[in-house]
Motif scaffolding. Sequence first.
Motif, PDB file in Angstrom:
ATOM      1  N   ASN A   1       4.401  -5.387   4.963  1.00 60.29           N
ATOM      2  CA  ASN A   1       3.335  -5.652   4.000  1.00 60.29           C
ATOM      3  C   ASN A   1       2.105  -4.851   4.422  1.00 60.29           C
ATOM      4  O   ASN A   1       2.150  -4.095   5.398  1.00 60.29           O
ATOM      5  CB  ASN A   1       3.045  -7.153   3.893  1.00 60.29           C
ATOM      6  CG  ASN A   1       2.541  -7.763   5.188  1.00 60.29           C
ATOM      7  OD1 ASN A   1       2.169  -7.066   6.133  1.00 60.29           O
ATOM      8  ND2 ASN A   1       2.527  -9.086   5.239  1.00 60.29           N
TER       9      ASN A   1
ATOM     10  N   TRP B   1       7.439  -2.772   1.874  1.00 61.08           N
ATOM     11  CA  TRP B   1       8.448  -1.730   1.740  1.00 61.08           C
ATOM     12  C   TRP B   1       8.634  -0.979   3.043  1.00 61.08           C
ATOM     13  O   TRP B   1       7.840  -1.090   3.962  1.00 61.08           O
ATOM     14  CB  TRP B   1       8.109  -0.770   0.611  1.00 61.08           C
ATOM     15  CG  TRP B   1       6.838   0.009   0.767  1.00 61.08           C
ATOM     16  CD1 TRP B   1       6.649   1.168   1.473  1.00 61.08           C
ATOM     17  CD2 TRP B   1       5.557  -0.307   0.205  1.00 61.08           C
ATOM     18  NE1 TRP B   1       5.345   1.594   1.367  1.00 61.08           N
ATOM     19  CE2 TRP B   1       4.649   0.700   0.603  1.00 61.08           C
ATOM     20  CE3 TRP B   1       5.093  -1.342  -0.597  1.00 61.08           C
ATOM     21  CZ2 TRP B   1       3.315   0.702   0.222  1.00 61.08           C
ATOM     22  CZ3 TRP B   1       3.761  -1.336  -0.972  1.00 61.08           C
ATOM     23  CH2 TRP B   1       2.896  -0.328  -0.568  1.00 61.08           C
TER      24      TRP B   1
ATOM     25  N   ARG C   1       9.399  -6.453  -4.144  1.00 61.02           N
ATOM     26  CA  ARG C   1       8.319  -6.481  -5.137  1.00 61.02           C
ATOM     27  C   ARG C   1       7.416  -7.708  -4.992  1.00 61.02           C
ATOM     28  O   ARG C   1       6.196  -7.566  -5.026  1.00 61.02           O
ATOM     29  CB  ARG C   1       8.894  -6.389  -6.546  1.00 61.02           C
ATOM     30  CG  ARG C   1       9.403  -4.994  -6.878  1.00 61.02           C
ATOM     31  CD  ARG C   1       9.876  -4.879  -8.333  1.00 61.02           C
ATOM     32  NE  ARG C   1      10.350  -3.535  -8.602  1.00 61.02           N
ATOM     33  CZ  ARG C   1      11.631  -3.193  -8.603  1.00 61.02           C
ATOM     34  NH1 ARG C   1      12.571  -4.099  -8.358  1.00 61.02           N
ATOM     35  NH2 ARG C   1      11.990  -1.941  -8.847  1.00 61.02           N
TER      36      ARG C   1
ATOM     37  N   VAL D   1       5.486   2.792  -5.588  1.00 54.46           N
ATOM     38  CA  VAL D   1       4.329   2.269  -4.850  1.00 54.46           C
ATOM     39  C   VAL D   1       3.263   3.328  -4.598  1.00 54.46           C
ATOM     40  O   VAL D   1       2.091   3.000  -4.458  1.00 54.46           O
ATOM     41  CB  VAL D   1       4.734   1.591  -3.518  1.00 54.46           C
ATOM     42  CG1 VAL D   1       5.595   0.369  -3.791  1.00 54.46           C
ATOM     43  CG2 VAL D   1       5.435   2.550  -2.575  1.00 54.46           C
TER      44      VAL D   1
ATOM     45  N   ARG E   1       5.156  -7.132  -1.999  1.00 56.04           N
ATOM     46  CA  ARG E   1       4.534  -5.802  -1.903  1.00 56.04           C
ATOM     47  C   ARG E   1       4.779  -5.221  -0.504  1.00 56.04           C
ATOM     48  O   ARG E   1       3.884  -4.677   0.135  1.00 56.04           O
ATOM     49  CB  ARG E   1       3.042  -5.843  -2.231  1.00 56.04           C
ATOM     50  CG  ARG E   1       2.698  -6.234  -3.645  1.00 56.04           C
ATOM     51  CD  ARG E   1       2.917  -5.171  -4.683  1.00 56.04           C
ATOM     52  NE  ARG E   1       2.142  -3.958  -4.389  1.00 56.04           N
ATOM     53  CZ  ARG E   1       2.516  -2.748  -4.757  1.00 56.04           C
ATOM     54  NH1 ARG E   1       3.633  -2.582  -5.408  1.00 56.04           N
ATOM     55  NH2 ARG E   1       1.790  -1.708  -4.466  1.00 56.04           N
TER      56      ARG E   1
ATOM     57  N   LEU F   1      12.197  -1.899  -1.239  1.00 52.49           N
ATOM     58  CA  LEU F   1      10.989  -2.559  -1.717  1.00 52.49           C
ATOM     59  C   LEU F   1      11.247  -4.031  -2.015  1.00 52.49           C
ATOM     60  O   LEU F   1      12.218  -4.377  -2.692  1.00 52.49           O
ATOM     61  CB  LEU F   1      10.507  -1.866  -2.995  1.00 52.49           C
ATOM     62  CG  LEU F   1       9.383  -2.530  -3.788  1.00 52.49           C
ATOM     63  CD1 LEU F   1       8.079  -2.525  -2.990  1.00 52.49           C
ATOM     64  CD2 LEU F   1       9.201  -1.814  -5.129  1.00 52.49           C
TER      65      LEU F   1
END
Length: 131
Positions: free
Chosen positions: A61, A45, A40, A28, A43, A38
Amino acid sequence: PPSRAEVLTGKVCAYCNGATTYVDSAEVYRRSYGMIYLCRPCRAWVGVHKGSNVALGRVANAELRDLKKAVHAVFDPVWKQGHLPRGKAYEWLALRMDLPVEQCHVGMFNEKQCRLAIGLLEEWEGVTTEL
Protein backbone atom coordinates in the motif's frame (compact mmCIF):
# COMPACT_ATOMS: atom_id res chain seq x y z
CA PRO A 1 -4.70 -15.78 6.82
CA PRO A 2 -2.69 -16.36 3.66
CA SER A 3 0.67 -18.11 3.83
CA ARG A 4 3.91 -16.17 3.44
CA ALA A 5 4.43 -17.87 0.07
CA GLU A 6 0.99 -16.75 -1.16
CA VAL A 7 1.70 -13.18 -0.11
CA LEU A 8 5.17 -13.12 -1.69
CA THR A 9 3.84 -14.32 -5.04
CA GLY A 10 1.73 -11.16 -5.21
CA LYS A 11 -1.38 -13.21 -5.81
CA VAL A 12 -2.86 -12.59 -2.35
CA CYS A 13 -3.12 -9.25 -0.59
CA ALA A 14 -1.66 -9.28 2.93
CA TYR A 15 -3.96 -6.42 3.94
CA CYS A 16 -7.37 -7.93 3.10
CA ASN A 17 -6.40 -11.56 2.28
CA GLY A 18 -8.17 -11.14 -1.06
CA ALA A 19 -6.97 -12.30 -4.44
CA THR A 20 -5.12 -9.76 -6.56
CA THR A 21 -5.66 -9.15 -10.25
CA TYR A 22 -2.88 -9.31 -12.84
CA VAL A 23 -3.24 -6.05 -14.79
CA ASP A 24 -1.25 -3.51 -16.77
CA SER A 25 0.41 -0.92 -14.52
CA ALA A 26 -1.30 1.82 -16.52
CA GLU A 27 -4.25 1.18 -14.22
CA VAL A 28 -2.36 2.83 -11.33
CA TYR A 29 0.29 4.94 -13.08
CA ARG A 30 -1.76 6.15 -16.10
CA ARG A 31 1.15 4.94 -18.21
CA SER A 32 2.29 1.38 -18.79
CA TYR A 33 5.45 0.22 -17.06
CA GLY A 34 4.54 -3.45 -17.44
CA MET A 35 2.26 -5.77 -15.55
CA ILE A 36 1.44 -5.70 -11.83
CA TYR A 37 -0.55 -7.64 -9.28
CA LEU A 38 -3.19 -5.25 -7.94
CA CYS A 39 -5.56 -5.35 -4.99
CA ARG A 40 -8.10 -2.74 -5.99
CA PRO A 41 -9.87 -2.44 -2.59
CA CYS A 42 -6.58 -1.79 -0.77
CA ARG A 43 -4.87 0.23 -3.54
CA ALA A 44 -1.91 -2.11 -3.06
CA TRP A 45 0.23 -3.48 -5.87
CA VAL A 46 3.53 -5.04 -6.84
CA GLY A 47 5.38 -5.17 -10.12
CA VAL A 48 6.80 -8.27 -11.75
CA HIS A 49 10.23 -9.26 -12.99
CA LYS A 50 10.66 -8.11 -16.58
CA GLY A 51 9.43 -10.65 -19.11
CA SER A 52 7.63 -12.78 -16.51
CA ASN A 53 4.63 -12.89 -14.22
CA VAL A 54 6.83 -13.42 -11.14
CA ALA A 55 6.12 -10.79 -8.49
CA LEU A 56 8.93 -8.59 -7.19
CA GLY A 57 7.63 -9.23 -3.67
CA ARG A 58 4.47 -8.57 -1.70
CA VAL A 59 1.78 -6.11 -2.71
CA ALA A 60 2.34 -2.78 -1.02
CA ASN A 61 0.00 0.00 0.00
CA ALA A 62 1.09 3.65 -0.04
CA GLU A 63 2.79 3.46 3.39
CA LEU A 64 4.78 0.36 2.50
CA ARG A 65 5.74 1.73 -0.93
CA ASP A 66 7.13 4.83 0.81
CA LEU A 67 9.02 2.71 3.35
CA LYS A 68 10.53 0.54 0.59
CA LYS A 69 11.75 3.68 -1.18
CA ALA A 70 13.32 4.81 2.10
CA VAL A 71 15.08 1.43 2.51
CA HIS A 72 16.44 1.66 -1.03
CA ALA A 73 17.69 5.20 -0.31
CA VAL A 74 19.98 3.87 2.44
CA PHE A 75 20.64 0.35 1.08
CA ASP A 76 21.46 1.03 -2.56
CA PRO A 77 24.47 3.30 -1.89
CA VAL A 78 26.13 0.43 0.00
CA TRP A 79 26.41 -1.64 -3.16
CA LYS A 80 26.19 1.03 -5.87
CA GLN A 81 29.17 2.90 -4.41
CA GLY A 82 31.17 -0.33 -4.27
CA HIS A 83 31.31 -0.80 -0.50
CA LEU A 84 29.99 -4.36 -0.92
CA PRO A 85 28.62 -6.41 -3.78
CA ARG A 86 24.81 -6.36 -3.69
CA GLY A 87 24.55 -10.00 -2.58
CA LYS A 88 26.99 -9.44 0.28
CA ALA A 89 25.06 -6.34 1.34
CA TYR A 90 21.90 -8.45 1.57
CA GLU A 91 23.82 -11.10 3.54
CA TRP A 92 24.96 -8.43 5.99
CA LEU A 93 21.39 -7.15 6.35
CA ALA A 94 19.90 -10.65 6.68
CA LEU A 95 22.27 -11.48 9.53
CA ARG A 96 21.32 -8.35 11.44
CA MET A 97 17.61 -8.75 10.76
CA ASP A 98 17.73 -12.42 11.77
CA LEU A 99 16.32 -13.49 8.40
CA PRO A 100 17.39 -16.26 6.03
CA VAL A 101 19.25 -14.62 3.14
CA GLU A 102 16.64 -15.87 0.67
CA GLN A 103 13.95 -13.96 2.62
CA CYS A 104 15.97 -10.77 2.90
CA HIS A 105 14.97 -8.55 0.04
CA VAL A 106 13.33 -5.13 0.12
CA GLY A 107 10.49 -6.41 -2.06
CA MET A 108 9.61 -9.00 0.58
CA PHE A 109 9.72 -6.66 3.59
CA ASN A 110 6.67 -5.60 5.54
CA GLU A 111 6.42 -2.23 7.29
CA LYS A 112 8.15 -3.40 10.49
CA GLN A 113 11.02 -5.00 8.54
CA CYS A 114 11.48 -1.83 6.47
CA ARG A 115 11.79 0.28 9.61
CA LEU A 116 14.30 -2.19 11.09
CA ALA A 117 16.36 -2.25 7.89
CA ILE A 118 16.43 1.56 7.73
CA GLY A 119 17.68 1.77 11.31
CA LEU A 120 20.39 -0.82 10.73
CA LEU A 121 21.52 0.74 7.47
CA GLU A 122 21.62 4.24 8.92
CA GLU A 123 24.10 2.92 11.51
CA TRP A 124 26.13 1.11 8.85
CA GLU A 125 29.89 1.53 9.10
CA GLY A 126 32.74 -0.64 7.98
CA VAL A 127 30.61 -3.48 6.71
CA THR A 128 33.42 -4.75 4.50
CA THR A 129 35.56 -5.63 7.53
CA GLU A 130 32.76 -7.60 9.15
CA LEU A 131 32.16 -10.18 6.40
